[in-house]
Design an enzyme around this catalytic site. Structure first.
Site, PDB file in Angstrom:
ATOM      1  N   ASP A  89       6.297   8.284   7.153  1.00 16.62           N
ATOM      2  CA  ASP A  89       7.943   8.694   7.662  1.00 16.62           C
ATOM      3  C   ASP A  89       9.207   9.888   7.144  1.00 16.62           C
ATOM      4  O   ASP A  89      10.379   8.827   7.261  1.00 16.62           O
ATOM      5  CB  ASP A  89       8.212   6.965   6.541  1.00 16.62           C
ATOM      6  CG  ASP A  89       7.456   6.068   7.478  1.00 16.62           C
ATOM      7  OD1 ASP A  89       7.311   5.855   8.798  1.00 16.62           O
ATOM      8  OD2 ASP A  89       7.996   4.702   7.666  1.00 16.62           O
ATOM      9  N   ASP A 142      -2.364   5.871  -2.120  1.00 22.34           N
ATOM     10  CA  ASP A 142      -0.877   6.237  -2.011  1.00 22.34           C
ATOM     11  C   ASP A 142      -0.983   7.616  -2.652  1.00 22.34           C
ATOM     12  O   ASP A 142      -1.638   8.876  -1.847  1.00 22.34           O
ATOM     13  CB  ASP A 142       0.444   6.133  -2.821  1.00 22.34           C
ATOM     14  CG  ASP A 142       0.734   4.489  -2.540  1.00 22.34           C
ATOM     15  OD1 ASP A 142       0.492   4.482  -1.484  1.00 22.34           O
ATOM     16  OD2 ASP A 142       1.542   4.129  -3.803  1.00 22.34           O
ATOM     17  N   ASP A 144       0.146  10.549  -3.882  1.00 24.95           N
ATOM     18  CA  ASP A 144      -0.059  10.362  -5.766  1.00 24.95           C
ATOM     19  C   ASP A 144      -1.526  10.456  -6.033  1.00 24.95           C
ATOM     20  O   ASP A 144      -1.618  11.068  -7.513  1.00 24.95           O
ATOM     21  CB  ASP A 144       1.183  10.347  -6.617  1.00 24.95           C
ATOM     22  CG  ASP A 144       1.190   9.152  -6.892  1.00 24.95           C
ATOM     23  OD1 ASP A 144       0.955   8.303  -5.929  1.00 24.95           O
ATOM     24  OD2 ASP A 144       1.542   8.515  -7.335  1.00 24.95           O
ATOM     25  N   ASP A 235       1.715  -5.752  -1.576  1.00 23.42           N
ATOM     26  CA  ASP A 235       0.822  -5.517  -1.770  1.00 23.42           C
ATOM     27  C   ASP A 235       0.348  -6.889  -2.755  1.00 23.42           C
ATOM     28  O   ASP A 235      -0.197  -7.517  -2.317  1.00 23.42           O
ATOM     29  CB  ASP A 235       0.921  -4.181  -3.221  1.00 23.42           C
ATOM     30  CG  ASP A 235       1.549  -4.020  -4.071  1.00 23.42           C
ATOM     31  OD1 ASP A 235       2.530  -4.984  -3.991  1.00 23.42           O
ATOM     32  OD2 ASP A 235       1.613  -2.960  -4.431  1.00 23.42           O
TER      33      ASP A 235
END
Length: 488
Positions: A89, A142, A144, A235
């Protein structure tokens, strides 16, 4: 009398903290009883391995996206049964970095999906990717994270049980020793991933997918109503919807997914705001259904403690503010000293919370002497900083409970593992100072003054508590202004 009102607020807030600590004590007991649920490593040659889609939601992650792609490309799994969706995005140069980086892995089935409209934020990206996903299992990481190359081989075997909907791994920490605040975050997260997740899972209470480092059965996601963006913690929301539908979750503490911890206070606050507000939003969305549903009482009790755990920051703030007039009442003789002696009972709750962090953290360090002495200073500093964050987090919780909407603000990533590296040049740093930062500074002055008054007047009953508040608000306010004001 007004002083009785403050005493009542103080007592009720302390009772809530005590209830929370009793729930934690139960989790600690079941943590000790947790049975290792790991299964043998699957074989790459196994013809029966399911098709897996790995989803990588990304938004403006130029510092870490190359590291992520490289790590995912090393995933050990049959190439013909694996696809990787890069759900991008981004509105900056991250998109070009991804496209260029993917050229180095022509043998890997990367699917690049770029959205011009961030509708639904992360939940929206995952939902759109799910529509195109070929896998019967969906792993999510994710930006990271650096997943274990054997992550899929260690987890897909659980899905031979038809009622298993999700398997969650334990987070590791890439930069735990970067600073005081990364160490304190690791200290808190280790308690969640050891005592809380293990304690709940061992007694089949509801646990949560942690947003990353987990793998879902696609049919479970769809059966539970798919990803929804009406809370900031999509989540936790999906986790509760799925488990209310009868799906079982498996927690694997032995499978570690290392990730980066925010090294700067503005980023920490951004993450904390989303987690605490989203938790409160999920409480409003799900608590009534759980309490009225046909679930065992232990499941309901732990769901209450789980969904309302962020509300503890409101309790801490109320205790902190009401302690000032309560202290004055003791000093002026308006409150009998016997009340204070009775209040010592509430210290039992803090003993329980200390035990949770003790066993969670030292268990991971094999109970070494070094880890024990490290714990002795980490616990009081962690508690002080948690108190210092109570204003910021209480605002987030209140907004969640009252239905005030706010956009999904992702936590900036830094890719800092070396103490010599600096966060100042990060272009994602937030520079707008929130109003709560000024209130934190005011409270730092107030509680430092309370410590001085206690020393001058010889009223030491609350000096330890006020001392921790003084340290917490001082640390949080100073590092907040530093992170918002310092520019490259």
């Amino acid at each position: 009398m007004l002083i009785n009102l403050f005493l009542g607020i103080y007592g009720l807030a302390m009772c809530f903290i005590l209830f929370y600590s009793f729930a934690q004590a139960n989790l600690l007991w079941h943590f000790f009883k947790f049975k290792d649920n790991k299964i043998p490593l699957a074989s790459m040659a196994d013809k029966g391995l399911p098709f897996v889609t790995i989803q990588l939601p990304v938004f403006n992650e130029k510092y870490v996206v190359k590291r992520l792609i490289h790590a995912i490309a090393q995933m050990q799994y049959p190439a013909e049964k694996l696809e990787i969706q890069l759900l991008d995005d981004s509105t900056d140069e991250t998109a070009n970095l991804i496209k260029e980086c993917l050229k180095a892995y022509p043998e890997v089935d990367f699917k690049y999906i770029h959205r011009e409209n961030r509708v639904g934020f992360k939940a929206g990206a995952l939902k759109e990717g799910l529509e195109k996903a070929k896998g019967e299992l969906i792993a999510i990481f994710d930006a990271d994270f650096i997943p274990d190359p054997d992550f899929l081989l260690k987890t897909v075997g659980h899905f031979t049980e038809e009622n298993v909907g999700m398997v969650q791994s334990r987070w590791g920490h890439l930069n735990e020793d970067y600073s005081l605040f990364t160490r304190l975050q690791a200290f808190a997260l280790d308690a969640h991933f050891m005592v809380e997740q293990m304690g709940r899972n061992s007694q089949k209470a509801f646990i949560n997918f942690n947003g990353t480092g987990g793998i879902w059965r696609k049919s479970c996601i769809l059966d539970a109503g798919n990803w929804q963006a009406d809370t900031l913690t999509e989540d936790l929301d999906l986790s509760y919807r799925a488990q209310q539908r009868g799906w079982e979750f498996v927690y694997r503490p032995d499978v570690v997914s290392p990730a980066e911890l925010p090294p700067v206070m503005s980023a920490i606050k951004s993450q904390q705001f989303r987690w605490t507000k989203g938790g409160a939003e999920c409480a409003m969305k799900h608590l009534g259904h759980v309490l009225t549903g046909k679930f065992p009482m232990k499941v309901k009790i732990h769901a209450v403690a789980h969904l309302l755990n962020s509300t503890i920051f409101i309790a801490i703030l109320l205790v902190s503010l009401s302690s000032i007039p309560v202290w004055w009442g003791f000093y002026q003789g308006l409150i009998p000293l016997e009340y204070f002696k009775f209040a010592a009972f509430f210290l039992f709750g803090f003993v329980i919370i200390a035990a949770v962090y003790f066993f969670a953290n030292l268990n991971l360090k094999n109970f070494t002497i070094k880890s024990f002495f490290r714990f002795l200073w980490e616990l009081p500093v962690f508690l002080a900083v948690s108190m210092g964050l109570s204003v910021h987090n209480a605002q987030a919780v209140w907004e969640g409970l009252t239905g005030k909407r706010s956009p999904f603000v992702r936590t900036p990533k830094y890719n800092l593992t070396d103490k010599e590296q600096n966060w100042i040049s990060n272009t994602y740093n937030q520079l707008k100072i929130p109003p709560t930062a000024y209130l934190e500074a005011i409270l730092a002055l107030v509680f430092n003054a309370m410590v001085v008054f206690s020393l001058i007047t010889g009223t030491y009953e609350m000096i330890a508590f006020h001392g921790m508040l003084a340290v917490g608000f001082t640390l949080v306010s100073i590092t907040s202004f530093k992170s918002y004001l310092i520019k490259a």
